[in-house]
Design a protein around this motif. Structure first.
Motif, PDB file in Angstrom:
ATOM      1  N   TYR A   1       7.418  -0.512 -18.891  1.00 31.90           N
ATOM      2  CA  TYR A   1       7.279  -0.817 -17.353  1.00 31.90           C
ATOM      3  C   TYR A   1       6.245  -2.048 -16.988  1.00 31.90           C
TER       4      TYR A   1
ATOM      5  N   LYS B   1       1.530   0.525  -6.416  1.00 35.46           N
ATOM      6  CA  LYS B   1       2.615   1.643  -5.906  1.00 35.46           C
ATOM      7  C   LYS B   1       2.171   2.911  -5.871  1.00 35.46           C
TER       8      LYS B   1
ATOM      9  N   ASP C   1       0.982   6.254  -4.446  1.00 36.67           N
ATOM     10  CA  ASP C   1       0.895   7.196  -3.351  1.00 36.67           C
ATOM     11  C   ASP C   1      -0.153   8.110  -3.295  1.00 36.67           C
TER      12      ASP C   1
ATOM     13  N   TYR D   1      -0.146  11.726  -3.787  1.00 34.47           N
ATOM     14  CA  TYR D   1      -0.467  12.906  -4.754  1.00 34.47           C
ATOM     15  C   TYR D   1      -1.101  12.339  -6.027  1.00 34.47           C
ATOM     16  N   LEU D   2      -0.295  11.099  -6.366  1.00 34.61           N
ATOM     17  CA  LEU D   2      -0.679  10.837  -7.793  1.00 34.61           C
ATOM     18  C   LEU D   2      -1.902  10.040  -7.444  1.00 34.61           C
TER      19      LEU D   2
ATOM     20  N   VAL E   1      -0.114   8.187 -15.531  1.00 35.72           N
ATOM     21  CA  VAL E   1       0.645   9.028 -15.972  1.00 35.72           C
ATOM     22  C   VAL E   1       0.107  10.084 -16.732  1.00 35.72           C
TER      23      VAL E   1
ATOM     24  N   TYR F   1      -2.385  12.258 -14.504  1.00 35.22           N
ATOM     25  CA  TYR F   1      -1.430  13.313 -13.807  1.00 35.22           C
ATOM     26  C   TYR F   1      -1.285  14.570 -14.616  1.00 35.22           C
TER      27      TYR F   1
ATOM     28  N   ARG G   1       3.894  18.043  -6.546  1.00 31.27           N
ATOM     29  CA  ARG G   1       4.321  16.491  -5.700  1.00 31.27           C
ATOM     30  C   ARG G   1       3.980  15.505  -6.532  1.00 31.27           C
ATOM     31  N   GLY G   2       3.048  15.551  -7.615  1.00 31.45           N
ATOM     32  CA  GLY G   2       2.760  14.490  -8.515  1.00 31.45           C
ATOM     33  C   GLY G   2       3.978  13.939  -9.355  1.00 31.45           C
ATOM     34  N   ALA G   3       4.617  14.854  -9.794  1.00 33.15           N
ATOM     35  CA  ALA G   3       5.674  14.432 -10.633  1.00 33.15           C
ATOM     36  C   ALA G   3       6.793  13.596  -9.967  1.00 33.15           C
TER      37      ALA G   3
ATOM     38  N   SER H   1       6.047  11.893  -7.389  1.00 31.74           N
ATOM     39  CA  SER H   1       5.159  10.500  -7.142  1.00 31.74           C
ATOM     40  C   SER H   1       5.377   9.531  -8.310  1.00 31.74           C
ATOM     41  N   ILE H   2       5.353  10.062  -9.318  1.00 32.94           N
ATOM     42  CA  ILE H   2       5.346   9.212 -10.679  1.00 32.94           C
ATOM     43  C   ILE H   2       7.153   8.715 -10.783  1.00 32.94           C
TER      44      ILE H   2
ATOM     45  N   LYS I   1       9.065   8.119  -8.648  1.00 31.08           N
ATOM     46  CA  LYS I   1       9.423   7.407  -7.241  1.00 31.08           C
ATOM     47  C   LYS I   1       8.595   5.863  -7.657  1.00 31.08           C
ATOM     48  N   MET I   2       7.183   6.048  -8.401  1.00 32.39           N
ATOM     49  CA  MET I   2       6.633   4.793  -8.761  1.00 32.39           C
ATOM     50  C   MET I   2       7.326   3.920  -9.752  1.00 32.39           C
ATOM     51  N   PHE I   3       7.884   4.733 -10.765  1.00 29.79           N
ATOM     52  CA  PHE I   3       8.797   3.875 -11.745  1.00 29.79           C
ATOM     53  C   PHE I   3      10.125   3.478 -11.309  1.00 29.79           C
TER      54      PHE I   3
ATOM     55  N   GLN J   1      10.439   2.295  -8.205  1.00 28.62           N
ATOM     56  CA  GLN J   1      10.193   0.908  -7.570  1.00 28.62           C
ATOM     57  C   GLN J   1       9.694  -0.207  -8.499  1.00 28.62           C
ATOM     58  N   LEU J   2       9.127   0.410  -9.627  1.00 25.82           N
ATOM     59  CA  LEU J   2       8.783  -0.831 -10.534  1.00 25.82           C
ATOM     60  C   LEU J   2      10.165  -1.411 -11.454  1.00 25.82           C
TER      61      LEU J   2
END
Lengths: 489, 48
Positions: free
Chosen positions: A30, A43, A45, A47-48, A184, A187, B27-29, B31-32, B34-36, B38-39
């Motif tokens: 990516y 990007k 948010d 929680y991350l 990643v 997390y 919730r973090g999973a 978020s990840i 969603k981030m990918f 968007q990328l």
């Protein structure tokens, strides 16, 4: 003696290592632009952000340093955590400095200084940030090696090999995946770390009994274990330095501020700070409990040569097979997330601020990313060499505070001035950088020399640390006023 | 008094840590993911 079993705990640790490194490597596809590599394309948010910031700020070195505080000062050792929590909550709630910083879309703090004070201040700021950051991070690997050697039962002569293997694994995914890999893996590491630490602390409290641990503290340390203001315990000078360090770290520590800068917007950046603030109590309370249990288990004069090794010694002897594997995976998780974030944080400052005169922002994305990868590898080599030879004297936490002060004092003063004082200028900024870095570096050198050791010890690191902030602020004001006066003439 | 203060203090922190580990873990999973998203697709800022 250790309960670590290579046939039961070994595969648990191996599974975690393979999982986390694979995840880190997988995200490299990516990476397209420099922003993706350094700030994950902005990007991140809520929680991350919380998971990443929490995982980054809890490493094996932090755990050992804070367990040492618990062993020596009891619950009073939680004081720096209270200071950090208050600072982060206040800054997150008000947006003090972090709001204007995020709104400028910068990658590093010195980039902001460029627009206010000029390129020279940006370059000088980059140098002190990297100097302070690398000195601070330099002891991480040795602490991790010491911890793993004791808990897993390695011979200490294998320390260098263990350190090299840990570092190589971390460097591999950080070099290839950049900030995306860091996020990643942070997390995953946050989750593994939480499960491991919570299980072990609950096990230890149920095994030894909360009341017994409390009584043991009363017997071994007395009232000062529960009150940081008590005479001869923590002391006001130490609390003052804790508060100053806490506010300065929250405002300028590159690994913390990167999460604000990587947040998808200003509001999310502030909410990440607000949401993470209680974690700084966890960051101190959990290790302090481990230190308190170690004190109860070994007594005030443990049969280990080093107080720092009391906590890992306790875990090796008390935590049962199976759970010990989860604990080692958790601590490795804590350490890997910290090291990867620190490596990318300092490489981003070297590239963005120190190398700016060379690349002038003209390099292609591919070339920029390649150079950042080279810088991360070089930081890894430095860590390995520094971690091997620097002889740590005194509290680990004090070392980290003093080295952090090399840039925390000057950068926090300059950042506040840049955001809120219109009369501030480059003379003041340069004066603040020089004063703010010379005092703590001088302290570290004088501490190592036999002829000056006595004098340095009599003054103490806390007074030196607090004085650094005060004198740096004075330098900023005097320098700026002098330039304004000369210009008017 | 001091005993109960530290008991409640440490208890509250451990409880908070358990809750946050569960919440952020769940919730973090997302978020990840969603981030990918968007990328991969920068024109879709919501990542949906």
């Amino acid at each position: 003696m250790t309960n670590f079993n290579w046939f039961v705990d070994g595969p648990i640790v191996l599974l975690y290592l393979i999982g986390t490194i694979s995840a880190g490597l997988w995200v490299r596809r990516y990476i397209q632009k420099l922003d993706d590599f350094l700030v994950a394309g902005r990007k991140v948010d809520l929680y991350l952000g919380i998971a990443s910031l929490s995982a980054t700020e809890f490493g094996i070195a932090t755990c050992m340093a804070n367990a040492e505080l618990g062993f020596k000062y009891g619950f009073a050792g939680i004081t720096p955590g209270i200071a950090l929590t208050l600072a982060m909550l206040l800054v997150g709630y008000t947006g003090f400095c972090i709001k204007p910083l995020r709104m400028r879309n910068v990658i590093t703090i010195p980039e902001l200084f460029d627009s206010v004070f000029g390129e020279k201040v940006r370059w000088a700021s980059g140098v002190v940030i990297v100097l302070g950051g690398l000195l601070n991070m330099g002891v991480f690997l040795r602490q991790a090696g010491d911890f793993l050697a004791v808990v897993c039962g390695f011979d200490l002569s294998y320390l260098e090999i263990i350190m090299t293997i840990i570092l190589a694994g971390i460097a591999l995914y950080t070099i290839l995946g950049g900030m995306l890999a860091v996020l990643v893996t942070d997390y995953l590491q946050f989750v593994v770390m939480g499960i491991g630490l919570i299980s072990v602390v609950l096990l230890l409290i149920s095994k030894f009994g909360w009341t017994e641990l409390y009584l043991s503290l009363e017997q071994n340390i007395g009232d000062r274990a529960f009150n940081p203001f008590h005479d001869g315990t923590y002391g006001l000078d130490r609390i003052a330095l804790d508060l100053l360090t806490a506010f300065a770290s929250v405002l300028t520590w590159q690994t913390m501020i990167t999460r604000v800068l990587a947040a998808k917007d200003v509001k999310t950046g502030q909410r990440i700070y607000q949401g993470t603030s209680p974690f700084f109590l966890v960051r101190f309370t959990i290790p302090v409990i481990l230190g308190v249990v170690a004190l109860h288990y070994f007594g005030p004069d443990p049969n280990v040569t080093n107080v720092k090794l009391a906590m890992p010694g306790l875990l090796a002897a008390v935590v049962p097979v199976g759970l010990l594997g989860i604990l080692v995976a958790a601590m490795l998780a804590a350490d890997m997330s910290t090291n990867s974030s620190y490596m990318i944080a300092w490489s981003s400052v070297i590239y963005n601020d120190i190398m700016k005169p060379i690349h002038q922002g003209m390099w292609s994305n591919a070339k920029s990313i390649r150079w950042n990868r080279v810088l991360i590898a070089l930081i890894g080599v430095f860590l390995l060499l520094y971690g091997l030879w620097y002889p740590l004297k005194g509290d680990l936490w004090v070392y980290m505070q003093v080295t952090g002060t090399v840039y925390l004092a000057s950068m926090s003063v300059i950042l506040i001035a840049a955001c809120y004082w219109k009369a501030a200028n480059n003379w003041g900024a340069i004066a603040a950088i020089v004063v703010g870095s010379v005092i703590p570096v001088g302290y570290l050198i004088l501490q190592q020399l036999e002829s000056t050791q006595g004098l340095v010890l009599s003054v103490g690191p806390y007074k030196v640390g607090s004085a650094t902030y005060l004198i740096t602020a004075i330098a900023m004001v005097v320098g700026s006023m002098m330039k304004n006066k000369f210009q008017r003439k | 008094m001091t005993f109960w203060f530290w008991t409640c203090f440490v208890g509250a922190i451990i409880l908070w840590y358990i809750l946050v580990t569960v919440l952020v873990g769940l919730r973090g999973a997302r978020s990840i993911q969603k981030m990918f998203d968007q990328l991969k697709n920068p024109k879709n800022p919501n990542g949906t």
